[in-house]
Design a protein around this motif. Structure first.
Motif, mmCIF file in Angstrom:
data_model
loop_
_atom_site.group_PDB
_atom_site.id
_atom_site.type_symbol
_atom_site.label_atom_id
_atom_site.label_comp_id
_atom_site.label_asym_id
_atom_site.label_seq_id
_atom_site.Cartn_x
_atom_site.Cartn_y
_atom_site.Cartn_z
ATOM 1 N N ALA A 1 33.235 28.873 22.647
ATOM 2 C CA ALA A 1 32.829 27.523 23.047
ATOM 3 C C ALA A 1 33.820 26.881 24.026
ATOM 4 O O ALA A 1 33.468 25.930 24.722
ATOM 5 C CB ALA A 1 32.669 26.641 21.810
ATOM 6 N N LYS A 2 35.021 27.399 24.103
ATOM 7 C CA LYS A 2 36.036 26.851 25.008
ATOM 8 C C LYS A 2 35.952 27.443 26.415
ATOM 9 O O LYS A 2 36.599 26.931 27.332
ATOM 10 C CB LYS A 2 37.432 27.098 24.443
ATOM 11 N N LEU A 3 35.165 28.495 26.602
ATOM 12 C CA LEU A 3 35.013 29.094 27.928
ATOM 13 C C LEU A 3 34.151 28.201 28.812
ATOM 14 O O LEU A 3 33.235 27.523 28.320
ATOM 15 C CB LEU A 3 34.348 30.471 27.821
ATOM 16 N N TYR A 4 34.426 28.198 30.108
ATOM 17 C CA TYR A 4 33.588 27.459 31.050
ATOM 18 C C TYR A 4 33.669 28.105 32.425
ATOM 19 O O TYR A 4 34.647 28.780 32.754
ATOM 20 C CB TYR A 4 33.998 25.981 31.121
ATOM 21 N N SER A 5 32.628 27.930 33.201
ATOM 22 C CA SER A 5 32.603 28.452 34.570
ATOM 23 C C SER A 5 33.711 27.799 35.373
ATOM 24 O O SER A 5 33.936 26.598 35.261
ATOM 25 C CB SER A 5 31.256 28.172 35.234
ATOM 26 N N GLY A 6 34.406 28.610 36.155
ATOM 27 C CA GLY A 6 35.500 28.110 36.965
ATOM 28 C C GLY A 6 36.877 28.366 36.378
ATOM 29 O O GLY A 6 37.881 28.223 37.070
ATOM 30 N N MET A 7 36.953 28.724 35.078
ATOM 31 C CA MET A 7 38.252 29.077 34.485
ATOM 32 C C MET A 7 38.829 30.250 35.256
ATOM 33 O O MET A 7 38.088 31.090 35.755
ATOM 34 C CB MET A 7 38.096 29.531 33.025
ATOM 35 N N ASN A 8 40.155 30.355 35.316
ATOM 36 C CA ASN A 8 40.728 31.536 35.945
ATOM 37 C C ASN A 8 41.075 32.585 34.877
ATOM 38 O O ASN A 8 41.076 32.280 33.685
ATOM 39 C CB ASN A 8 41.926 31.188 36.842
ATOM 40 N N LYS A 9 41.351 33.796 35.334
ATOM 41 C CA LYS A 9 41.605 34.912 34.406
ATOM 42 C C LYS A 9 42.763 34.615 33.459
ATOM 43 O O LYS A 9 42.699 34.946 32.281
ATOM 44 C CB LYS A 9 41.889 36.193 35.175
ATOM 45 N N ALA A 10 43.812 33.998 33.962
ATOM 46 C CA ALA A 10 44.973 33.703 33.118
ATOM 47 C C ALA A 10 44.597 32.765 31.969
ATOM 48 O O ALA A 10 45.051 32.947 30.834
ATOM 49 C CB ALA A 10 46.097 33.104 33.960
ATOM 50 N N GLU A 11 43.759 31.779 32.246
ATOM 51 C CA GLU A 11 43.321 30.855 31.190
ATOM 52 C C GLU A 11 42.496 31.580 30.137
ATOM 53 O O GLU A 11 42.650 31.344 28.939
ATOM 54 C CB GLU A 11 42.495 29.721 31.792
ATOM 55 N N PHE B 1 31.424 40.767 20.260
ATOM 56 C CA PHE B 1 32.192 40.757 21.501
ATOM 57 C C PHE B 1 31.931 39.511 22.332
ATOM 58 O O PHE B 1 30.949 38.805 22.139
ATOM 59 C CB PHE B 1 31.907 42.000 22.346
ATOM 60 N N ILE B 2 32.864 39.283 23.264
ATOM 61 C CA ILE B 2 32.714 38.277 24.315
ATOM 62 C C ILE B 2 32.864 39.019 25.632
ATOM 63 O O ILE B 2 33.797 39.805 25.805
ATOM 64 C CB ILE B 2 33.774 37.167 24.204
ATOM 65 N N SER B 3 31.958 38.779 26.555
ATOM 66 C CA SER B 3 31.992 39.403 27.875
ATOM 67 C C SER B 3 32.090 38.305 28.928
ATOM 68 O O SER B 3 31.368 37.304 28.854
ATOM 69 C CB SER B 3 30.718 40.220 28.094
ATOM 70 N N VAL B 4 33.007 38.482 29.878
ATOM 71 C CA VAL B 4 33.227 37.483 30.928
ATOM 72 C C VAL B 4 33.121 38.163 32.284
ATOM 73 O O VAL B 4 33.736 39.205 32.505
ATOM 74 C CB VAL B 4 34.607 36.802 30.778
ATOM 75 N N GLN B 5 32.349 37.574 33.194
ATOM 76 C CA GLN B 5 32.202 38.082 34.551
ATOM 77 C C GLN B 5 32.937 37.146 35.502
ATOM 78 O O GLN B 5 32.806 35.924 35.396
ATOM 79 C CB GLN B 5 30.724 38.192 34.953
ATOM 80 N N TYR B 6 33.691 37.759 36.417
ATOM 81 C CA TYR B 6 34.495 37.015 37.378
ATOM 82 C C TYR B 6 34.057 37.298 38.809
ATOM 83 O O TYR B 6 33.656 38.411 39.129
ATOM 84 C CB TYR B 6 35.968 37.436 37.292
ATOM 85 N N ALA B 7 34.191 36.299 39.650
ATOM 86 C CA ALA B 7 34.134 36.457 41.103
ATOM 87 C C ALA B 7 35.534 36.106 41.567
ATOM 88 O O ALA B 7 35.956 34.947 41.428
ATOM 89 C CB ALA B 7 33.102 35.538 41.730
ATOM 90 N N GLY B 8 36.265 37.105 42.036
ATOM 91 C CA GLY B 8 37.679 36.899 42.333
ATOM 92 C C GLY B 8 38.414 36.639 41.045
ATOM 93 O O GLY B 8 38.364 37.429 40.110
ATOM 94 N N ASP B 9 39.033 35.485 40.938
ATOM 95 C CA ASP B 9 39.821 35.119 39.763
ATOM 96 C C ASP B 9 39.101 34.106 38.876
ATOM 97 O O ASP B 9 39.639 33.660 37.874
ATOM 98 C CB ASP B 9 41.161 34.542 40.262
ATOM 99 N N LYS B 10 37.867 33.733 39.223
ATOM 100 C CA LYS B 10 37.177 32.644 38.527
ATOM 101 C C LYS B 10 35.982 33.142 37.711
ATOM 102 O O LYS B 10 35.221 34.000 38.151
ATOM 103 C CB LYS B 10 36.676 31.598 39.534
ATOM 104 N N VAL B 11 35.804 32.570 36.535
ATOM 105 C CA VAL B 11 34.660 32.875 35.664
ATOM 106 C C VAL B 11 33.388 32.374 36.315
ATOM 107 O O VAL B 11 33.312 31.227 36.756
ATOM 108 C CB VAL B 11 34.825 32.203 34.280
ATOM 109 N N ILE B 12 32.376 33.263 36.399
ATOM 110 C CA ILE B 12 31.074 32.815 36.884
ATOM 111 C C ILE B 12 30.011 32.862 35.795
ATOM 112 O O ILE B 12 29.054 32.103 35.825
ATOM 113 C CB ILE B 12 30.620 33.628 38.124
#
Length: 84
Positions: A27-37, A65-76
């Protein structure tokens, strides 16, 4: 003996990572987060792959599981399965 210690440590690391794979952290994930976060929130991913500036990382196992897709360094995008 040394192999047992390595296997035990690997198991502990996996269990620690799985402890962060839960509905509360999802629930804390959001679009725009960076990989480090994301890694600060979920720990090191279980698996990552990608090409051409796009990547996907997964935390957990086949059941939960949780799966996260990135464009560059940002969550999309992000998704989950079997979280409690």
């Amino acid at each position: 003996m040394r192999l047992r210690v390595i296997a035990l440590l690997a198991g502990c690391v996996m269990l620690a990572a799985c402890g962060k794979v839960n509905q509360e952290n999802y629930a804390k994930l959001y679009s725009g987060m960076n990989k480090a976060e994301v890694e600060n929130l979920l720990g090191k991913p279980t698996e990552c792959s990608g090409a051409l500036g796009m990547s996907s990382c997964t935390w957990g196992d086949q059941v939960s599981f949780i799966s996260v897709q990135y464009a560059g360094d940002k969550v999309i995008m992000f998704s989950s399965k079997g979280l409690k």
